[in-house]
Motif scaffolding. Structure first.
Motif, short mmCIF file in Angstrom:
data_model
loop_
_atom_site.label_atom_id
_atom_site.label_comp_id
_atom_site.label_asym_id
_atom_site.label_seq_id
_atom_site.Cartn_x
_atom_site.Cartn_y
_atom_site.Cartn_z
N UNK A 82 0.83 -1.20 0.00
CA UNK A 82 0.00 0.00 0.00
C UNK A 82 0.87 1.26 0.00
N UNK A 83 2.16 1.05 0.01
CA UNK A 83 3.07 2.20 -0.02
C UNK A 83 4.12 1.97 -1.11
N UNK A 84 4.94 3.00 -1.35
CA UNK A 84 6.03 2.84 -2.32
C UNK A 84 7.34 2.52 -1.61
N UNK A 85 8.21 1.81 -2.31
CA UNK A 85 9.55 1.52 -1.80
C UNK A 85 10.56 2.05 -2.81
N UNK A 86 11.57 2.74 -2.31
CA UNK A 86 12.62 3.22 -3.21
C UNK A 86 13.76 2.21 -3.24
N UNK A 87 14.28 2.02 -4.45
CA UNK A 87 15.27 0.97 -4.68
C UNK A 87 16.52 1.53 -5.34
N UNK A 88 17.69 1.03 -4.95
CA UNK A 88 18.89 1.21 -5.79
C UNK A 88 19.43 -0.16 -6.12
N UNK A 89 20.01 -0.25 -7.32
CA UNK A 89 20.66 -1.49 -7.74
C UNK A 89 22.16 -1.24 -7.79
N UNK A 90 22.93 -2.12 -7.15
CA UNK A 90 24.38 -2.00 -7.23
C UNK A 90 24.91 -3.19 -8.03
N UNK A 91 25.53 -2.89 -9.15
CA UNK A 91 25.98 -3.92 -10.08
C UNK A 91 25.04 -3.95 -11.28
N UNK A 92 25.54 -3.48 -12.42
CA UNK A 92 24.68 -3.37 -13.60
C UNK A 92 25.05 -4.40 -14.67
N UNK A 93 25.47 -5.58 -14.21
CA UNK A 93 25.68 -6.70 -15.14
C UNK A 93 24.33 -7.26 -15.56
N UNK A 94 24.35 -8.50 -16.04
CA UNK A 94 23.11 -9.09 -16.55
C UNK A 94 21.99 -9.12 -15.52
N UNK A 95 22.33 -9.56 -14.30
CA UNK A 95 21.28 -9.67 -13.28
C UNK A 95 20.77 -8.28 -12.90
N UNK A 96 21.68 -7.35 -12.68
CA UNK A 96 21.29 -5.98 -12.31
C UNK A 96 20.40 -5.37 -13.38
N UNK A 111 10.08 1.54 -6.71
CA UNK A 111 10.54 2.57 -7.64
C UNK A 111 12.06 2.60 -7.70
N UNK A 112 12.59 2.34 -8.88
CA UNK A 112 14.04 2.34 -9.07
C UNK A 112 14.55 3.78 -9.09
N UNK A 113 15.48 4.10 -8.18
CA UNK A 113 15.98 5.48 -8.06
C UNK A 113 17.36 5.64 -8.69
N UNK A 114 18.18 4.60 -8.65
CA UNK A 114 19.53 4.73 -9.20
C UNK A 114 20.16 3.36 -9.39
N UNK A 115 21.14 3.32 -10.32
CA UNK A 115 21.90 2.09 -10.57
C UNK A 115 23.38 2.46 -10.53
N UNK A 116 24.17 1.61 -9.91
CA UNK A 116 25.60 1.89 -9.78
C UNK A 116 26.42 0.72 -10.31
N UNK A 117 27.58 1.05 -10.87
CA UNK A 117 28.50 -0.01 -11.28
C UNK A 117 29.92 0.52 -11.20
N UNK A 118 30.85 -0.44 -11.11
CA UNK A 118 32.27 -0.07 -11.00
C UNK A 118 32.90 0.06 -12.39
N UNK A 119 32.26 -0.52 -13.39
CA UNK A 119 32.83 -0.59 -14.74
C UNK A 119 32.60 0.72 -15.52
N UNK A 120 33.70 1.45 -15.84
CA UNK A 120 33.53 2.74 -16.53
C UNK A 120 32.82 2.61 -17.87
N UNK A 121 32.88 1.43 -18.47
CA UNK A 121 32.18 1.23 -19.75
C UNK A 121 30.66 1.25 -19.59
N UNK A 122 30.19 0.93 -18.39
CA UNK A 122 28.74 0.90 -18.15
C UNK A 122 28.23 2.25 -17.63
N UNK A 123 29.12 2.97 -16.93
CA UNK A 123 28.70 4.25 -16.34
C UNK A 123 28.25 5.20 -17.45
N UNK A 124 27.07 5.79 -17.27
CA UNK A 124 26.54 6.73 -18.27
C UNK A 124 25.49 6.10 -19.18
N UNK A 125 25.52 4.78 -19.29
CA UNK A 125 24.50 4.08 -20.10
C UNK A 125 23.15 4.18 -19.37
#
Lengths: 209, 209
Positions: A82-96, A111-125
């Motif tokens: 009955x309420x909203x939950x805010x989410x962040x995902x850490x790791x933007x590989x296949x599962x993320x 509600x997805x608020x942000x996604x983080x990854x260590x791989x510079x190739x993924x950052x910005x996508x």
């Protein structure tokens, strides 16, 4: 809802399945359903179903079955939908990315608020209009934003470190996809999705047959 | 191994976790471990651990603890990890690719033989040296190759159709990632990974706290 307090984990684990089936019934404009009919669909026995629903209150009328809309609402309530939950995902590989792309979570109120990854190739996508950010900015992000659930999709070796950053910054629930068991401070909830554990259950069943 | 026959699903579900911890202990050259020490690591009570291991035979010696190598071998045996399993993945989206890329499955003896998708943009792309094939070729592939486990990573609406093709062509186990419950012929095993069910357990815990 006082009845809810001492419900076993086994019952709790069945609730999302009830919720899923009731949603399906609602979509198909089914008004009422008996425990017997529900049993045929869902695979639990009718007496199991009646027992489960009794844990939470009186949802049915003997001989008339359950009111689907009412029951769906009650189970949504119990599940905290009955309420909203805010989410962040850490790791933007296949599962993320799979979790990020799963539109049904959004519909359920996550509600997805942000996604983080260590791989510079993924950052910005961008994934669903959310840009992947550098993992070094995670801690600051958590200081500025109140986040309910942290989804850990990094490799095993980094999972505990990520978990520590999340829980130190007031994230109260961890949804863990790394194949390790995490230590969390008291009061933090974890739910693991251990894919290899699930696969080994299958090999067990095949082997024993 | 006659003792294995009537083991509850609850015990079976704990076995992969034991296997994972024992593998870790082996890597760290630990020879022996008591149920008490194992309990601290794994989180089950020492008496639960002793009870579980007793279901399968005599692994320990009172006062000396368990021989880690022997116990790991026995649990591998029970889990059916002494043989290889051939796998196909149907659906090469994020989840399908995640499963395909999970190298630990290969180490455990699960050999990926083919990946199928309906999307012409994905067909021909290689994942770990395996080219994604057109889903229309799935049935013929199954007629020519003996496959143990079919991994279903397609959307809900196609999951039952894919499942039917797999089981009609002698695939004996289904690992299902679609958020539906599948009907399978008698003798076929299914293991579901229902991500939204797992997420709703977390919202329940947060809501009740």
């Amino acid at each position: 809802m006082d009845k809810n307090k001492n419900i076993s984990m086994a019952v709790i684990k069945r609730l999302p399945k009830y919720h899923r089936y009731l949603e399906e019934l609602l979509k198909n404009d089914v008004d009422r359903i008996s425990s017997k009919e529900l049993s045929k669909k869902i695979g639990f026995t009718a007496s199991q179903i009646r027992q489960d629903f009794n844990c939470f209150g009186d949802f049915g009328q003997q001989g008339y079955g359950y009111n689907v809309k009412e029951l769906h609402e009650q189970i949504s309530n119990i599940l905290g939908l009955t309420r909203e939950y805010s989410i962040v995902i850490v790791g933007a590989g296949n599962i993320g990315q799979a979790v990020a792309n799963y539109s049904n979570f959004e519909k359920l109120g996550f509600k997805l608020k942000a996604i983080f990854d260590i791989n510079p190739k993924l950052v910005g996508i961008k994934i669903r209009d959310i840009e992947i950010e550098d993992i070094d900015t995670l801690e600051n992000f958590l200081k500025d934003n109140s986040i309910d659930i942290g989804v850990i999709c990094v490799p095993s070796r980094s999972a505990q470190d990520v978990c520590n950053i999340l829980t130190k910054n007031k994230v109260k629930s961890i949804w863990n996809f790394a194949p390790v068991d995490l230590s969390v401070p008291e009061g933090v909830f974890t739910e693991d999705v251990h894919l290899s554990d699930s696969l080994l259950t299958l090999s067990y069943l095949m082997h024993q047959s």
